[in-house]
Scaffold this motif. Structure first.
Motif, PDB file in Angstrom:
ATOM      1  N   GLN A  19       0.814  -1.232   0.000  1.00 57.83           N
ATOM      2  CA  GLN A  19       0.000   0.000   0.000  1.00 57.83           C
ATOM      3  C   GLN A  19       0.842   1.275   0.000  1.00 57.83           C
ATOM      4  O   GLN A  19       0.326   2.371   0.101  1.00 57.83           O
ATOM      5  CB  GLN A  19      -0.912   0.007   1.229  1.00 57.83           C
ATOM      6  CG  GLN A  19      -2.113  -0.910   1.077  1.00 57.83           C
ATOM      7  CD  GLN A  19      -2.930  -0.998   2.357  1.00 57.83           C
ATOM      8  OE1 GLN A  19      -2.862  -0.120   3.207  1.00 57.83           O
ATOM      9  NE2 GLN A  19      -3.681  -2.072   2.486  1.00 57.83           N
ATOM     10  N   LEU A  20       2.164   1.133  -0.098  1.00 60.03           N
ATOM     11  CA  LEU A  20       3.020   2.323  -0.043  1.00 60.03           C
ATOM     12  C   LEU A  20       3.009   3.081  -1.369  1.00 60.03           C
ATOM     13  O   LEU A  20       2.965   2.478  -2.444  1.00 60.03           O
ATOM     14  CB  LEU A  20       4.467   1.921   0.287  1.00 60.03           C
ATOM     15  CG  LEU A  20       4.724   1.272   1.655  1.00 60.03           C
ATOM     16  CD1 LEU A  20       6.213   0.954   1.815  1.00 60.03           C
ATOM     17  CD2 LEU A  20       4.261   2.169   2.799  1.00 60.03           C
ATOM     18  N   SER A  21       3.078   4.422  -1.269  1.00 61.72           N
ATOM     19  CA  SER A  21       3.191   5.246  -2.473  1.00 61.72           C
ATOM     20  C   SER A  21       4.641   5.179  -2.969  1.00 61.72           C
ATOM     21  O   SER A  21       5.523   4.678  -2.258  1.00 61.72           O
ATOM     22  CB  SER A  21       2.843   6.697  -2.139  1.00 61.72           C
ATOM     23  OG  SER A  21       3.826   7.207  -1.254  1.00 61.72           O
ATOM     24  N   GLU A  22       4.885   5.757  -4.163  1.00 64.22           N
ATOM     25  CA  GLU A  22       6.264   5.723  -4.693  1.00 64.22           C
ATOM     26  C   GLU A  22       7.233   6.451  -3.773  1.00 64.22           C
ATOM     27  O   GLU A  22       8.343   5.994  -3.524  1.00 64.22           O
ATOM     28  CB  GLU A  22       6.294   6.324  -6.091  1.00 64.22           C
ATOM     29  CG  GLU A  22       5.975   5.264  -7.126  1.00 64.22           C
ATOM     30  CD  GLU A  22       5.950   5.790  -8.539  1.00 64.22           C
ATOM     31  OE1 GLU A  22       6.750   6.691  -8.854  1.00 64.22           O
ATOM     32  OE2 GLU A  22       5.114   5.289  -9.314  1.00 64.22           O
ATOM     33  N   GLU A  23       6.786   7.596  -3.264  1.00 63.90           N
ATOM     34  CA  GLU A  23       7.607   8.381  -2.330  1.00 63.90           C
ATOM     35  C   GLU A  23       7.914   7.559  -1.071  1.00 63.90           C
ATOM     36  O   GLU A  23       9.040   7.530  -0.582  1.00 63.90           O
ATOM     37  CB  GLU A  23       6.827   9.662  -1.973  1.00 63.90           C
ATOM     38  CG  GLU A  23       7.465  10.546  -0.927  1.00 63.90           C
ATOM     39  CD  GLU A  23       8.609  11.398  -1.457  1.00 63.90           C
ATOM     40  OE1 GLU A  23       9.272  12.009  -0.612  1.00 63.90           O
ATOM     41  OE2 GLU A  23       8.846  11.445  -2.689  1.00 63.90           O
ATOM     42  N   GLU A  24       6.891   6.874  -0.585  1.00 63.89           N
ATOM     43  CA  GLU A  24       7.079   6.059   0.633  1.00 63.89           C
ATOM     44  C   GLU A  24       8.009   4.873   0.377  1.00 63.89           C
ATOM     45  O   GLU A  24       8.757   4.458   1.264  1.00 63.89           O
ATOM     46  CB  GLU A  24       5.718   5.572   1.155  1.00 63.89           C
ATOM     47  CG  GLU A  24       4.901   6.685   1.795  1.00 63.89           C
ATOM     48  CD  GLU A  24       3.426   6.333   1.999  1.00 63.89           C
ATOM     49  OE1 GLU A  24       2.797   6.985   2.851  1.00 63.89           O
ATOM     50  OE2 GLU A  24       2.882   5.454   1.286  1.00 63.89           O
ATOM     51  N   ILE A  25       7.989   4.371  -0.853  1.00 66.01           N
ATOM     52  CA  ILE A  25       8.899   3.257  -1.177  1.00 66.01           C
ATOM     53  C   ILE A  25      10.348   3.745  -1.193  1.00 66.01           C
ATOM     54  O   ILE A  25      11.260   3.026  -0.776  1.00 66.01           O
ATOM     55  CB  ILE A  25       8.483   2.564  -2.494  1.00 66.01           C
ATOM     56  CG1 ILE A  25       7.216   1.748  -2.196  1.00 66.01           C
ATOM     57  CG2 ILE A  25       9.598   1.660  -3.042  1.00 66.01           C
ATOM     58  CD1 ILE A  25       6.753   0.799  -3.237  1.00 66.01           C
ATOM     59  N   ILE A  26      10.561   4.989  -1.606  1.00 64.84           N
ATOM     60  CA  ILE A  26      11.933   5.526  -1.582  1.00 64.84           C
ATOM     61  C   ILE A  26      12.445   5.552  -0.136  1.00 64.84           C
ATOM     62  O   ILE A  26      13.558   5.135   0.163  1.00 64.84           O
ATOM     63  CB  ILE A  26      11.990   6.937  -2.218  1.00 64.84           C
ATOM     64  CG1 ILE A  26      11.623   6.839  -3.697  1.00 64.84           C
ATOM     65  CG2 ILE A  26      13.368   7.572  -2.031  1.00 64.84           C
ATOM     66  CD1 ILE A  26      11.444   8.167  -4.400  1.00 64.84           C
ATOM     67  N   LYS A  27      11.579   5.996   0.771  1.00 63.52           N
ATOM     68  CA  LYS A  27      11.976   6.019   2.188  1.00 63.52           C
ATOM     69  C   LYS A  27      12.253   4.597   2.683  1.00 63.52           C
ATOM     70  O   LYS A  27      13.248   4.343   3.364  1.00 63.52           O
ATOM     71  CB  LYS A  27      10.867   6.678   3.019  1.00 63.52           C
ATOM     72  CG  LYS A  27      11.235   6.798   4.481  1.00 63.52           C
ATOM     73  CD  LYS A  27      10.180   7.497   5.304  1.00 63.52           C
ATOM     74  CE  LYS A  27      10.617   7.545   6.772  1.00 63.52           C
ATOM     75  NZ  LYS A  27       9.526   7.831   7.675  1.00 63.52           N
ATOM     76  N   LYS A  28      11.364   3.698   2.327  1.00 62.45           N
ATOM     77  CA  LYS A  28      11.515   2.298   2.744  1.00 62.45           C
ATOM     78  C   LYS A  28      12.859   1.732   2.264  1.00 62.45           C
ATOM     79  O   LYS A  28      13.531   0.990   2.981  1.00 62.45           O
ATOM     80  CB  LYS A  28      10.347   1.494   2.153  1.00 62.45           C
ATOM     81  CG  LYS A  28      10.110   0.150   2.748  1.00 62.45           C
ATOM     82  CD  LYS A  28       9.157   0.204   3.928  1.00 62.45           C
ATOM     83  CE  LYS A  28       8.886  -1.173   4.491  1.00 62.45           C
ATOM     84  NZ  LYS A  28       8.181  -1.119   5.769  1.00 62.45           N
ATOM     85  N   LYS A  29      13.253   2.115   1.035  1.00 60.75           N
ATOM     86  CA  LYS A  29      14.522   1.623   0.484  1.00 60.75           C
ATOM     87  C   LYS A  29      15.704   2.202   1.245  1.00 60.75           C
ATOM     88  O   LYS A  29      16.712   1.509   1.444  1.00 60.75           O
ATOM     89  CB  LYS A  29      14.634   1.978  -0.993  1.00 60.75           C
ATOM     90  CG  LYS A  29      13.827   1.060  -1.895  1.00 60.75           C
ATOM     91  CD  LYS A  29      13.878   1.617  -3.292  1.00 60.75           C
ATOM     92  CE  LYS A  29      13.788   0.596  -4.371  1.00 60.75           C
ATOM     93  NZ  LYS A  29      13.772   1.265  -5.692  1.00 60.75           N
TER      94      LYS A  29
END
Ligand code: ASN
Length: 329
Positions: free
Chosen positions: A23-33
């Motif tokens: 459910q993460l947005s693209e921006e949130e996936i960058i943080k996750k990475k």
């Protein structure tokens, strides 16, 4: 790692719930990475340092008859212990690998570590503390004949080297996470505080005060808890320690261990711990085959939470395991 009280609630208010990966947005996936880069480097640095120091890397266990009783522990809030029957026997999922560590260290591997998944079904009120997950990983290690001081010195060296290494190699990621400037390489040796002095100074809420006021990582020693931590029956002092990180809380617990059969039995009886679940340990101790050792376990997701400054420990997990909340993955 011990269970620890809800310092986080006081510190941050209610922590926002991490979302599942899908459910993460693209921006949130960058943080996750960015967080997972820190996780990767942390695991790589700590494990390779331990290997360099002559430690054997053991694979973890998930099911056994014997696991950490997590009792008595002032901060414990496990609402359910997972027990299942396999091959006609009752086994439990690992609460911590303490019993296995002590046995393995005594019999075969004088210096060992493992990355051990711990299952602790915390009460659902702990969803918002930001520091509890119902599945997490401990970097758990044990050293035969070591003193508590030697273990603390090793941990200080590891943490010092880790932060230095991360600041050198992951500047972009730490900057993105807003942590590069304020994540300081800690000065060694860390200060050591006796729990009784802190109680005297701050009263019952000493833990919250210490976490809020700490500017550097620090040790708290002499904490009454489970039978395996060494207790001096004459002085009433416990030879154990917690590592507290500033504005975060406890990320490591450990001790010198009990190895004397009579003492272990006495403590189990006193604490109401079922001796039936610790037959192997007790049999070995009775024969004098449990050796003096000391060690500790680092809560890896908590350590990475502190380094990355995330609000909830679930953000450091690819698949968050938050008390009271069950996601599909
Ligand atoms: N890993 C801890 C230790 O080594 C025990 C625990 O997690 N309860 O003392």
């Amino acid at each position: 790692m011990s269970a620890q009280k809800s310092v986080q609630i006081v510190r941050r208010g209610v922590s926002e719930m991490p979302k599942p990966l899908e459910q993460l947005s693209e921006e949130e996936i960058i943080k996750k990475k960015c967080i997972s880069r820190v996780m990767t480097h942390t695991l790589s640095y700590l494990t390779s340092e331990l290997v360099k120091h002559g430690f054997e890397w053991l694979l973890p266990v998930i099911f056994s008859k014997s696991t950490d009783p997590l009792w008595p522990d002032p901060g414990a809030s496990v609402e359910k212990r997972v027990e299942v029957e396999i091959y006609g026997e009752t086994v439990r999922t690992t609460l911590s690998m303490i019993v296995h560590k002590v046995v393995a260290c005594s019999l075969a591997y004088p210096k060992l570590f493992t990355l051990s998944p711990n299952i602790r079904i915390e009460r659902k009120e702990r969803a918002h503390t930001g520091i509890h997950a119902y599945e997490f990983t401990q970097l758990d290690f044990e050293v035969r004949d070591a003193t508590s001081k030697q273990i603390r010195t090793l941990v200080e060296k590891l943490l010092y080297g880790l932060i230095k290494n991360l600041k050198r190699n992951l500047k972009d990621e730490l900057t993105f996470l807003g942590r590069y400037e304020n994540l300081n390489v800690p000065s060694k040796p860390f200060k050591v505080y006796d729990r009784t002095d802190l109680e005297h100074k701050y009263g019952k809420k000493w833990e919250t005060r210490v976490v809020l006021e700490a500017k550097e990582p620090l040790w708290i020693i002499n904490i009454p808890r489970e039978f395996y931590d060494f207790e001096d029956f004459d002085s009433g002092k416990w030879d154990n320690y917690d590592l507290i990180l500033p504005k975060y809380g406890e990320v490591l617990s450990g001790s010198r261990r009990e190895w004397n059969y009579r003492k272990i039995v006495k403590k189990m009886d006193r604490d109401g711990v079922n001796k039936e679940n610790f037959k192997a340990l007790l049999t070995l101790a009775k024969k004098g085959r449990i050796k003096p050792s000391a060690g500790a376990g680092i809560g890896i997701e908590r350590l990475v939470s502190w380094i990355t400054g995330v609000k909830h420990i679930g953000e450091t997990q690819p698949f968050p395991k938050i008390p009271g909340k069950v996601y599909e993955l």
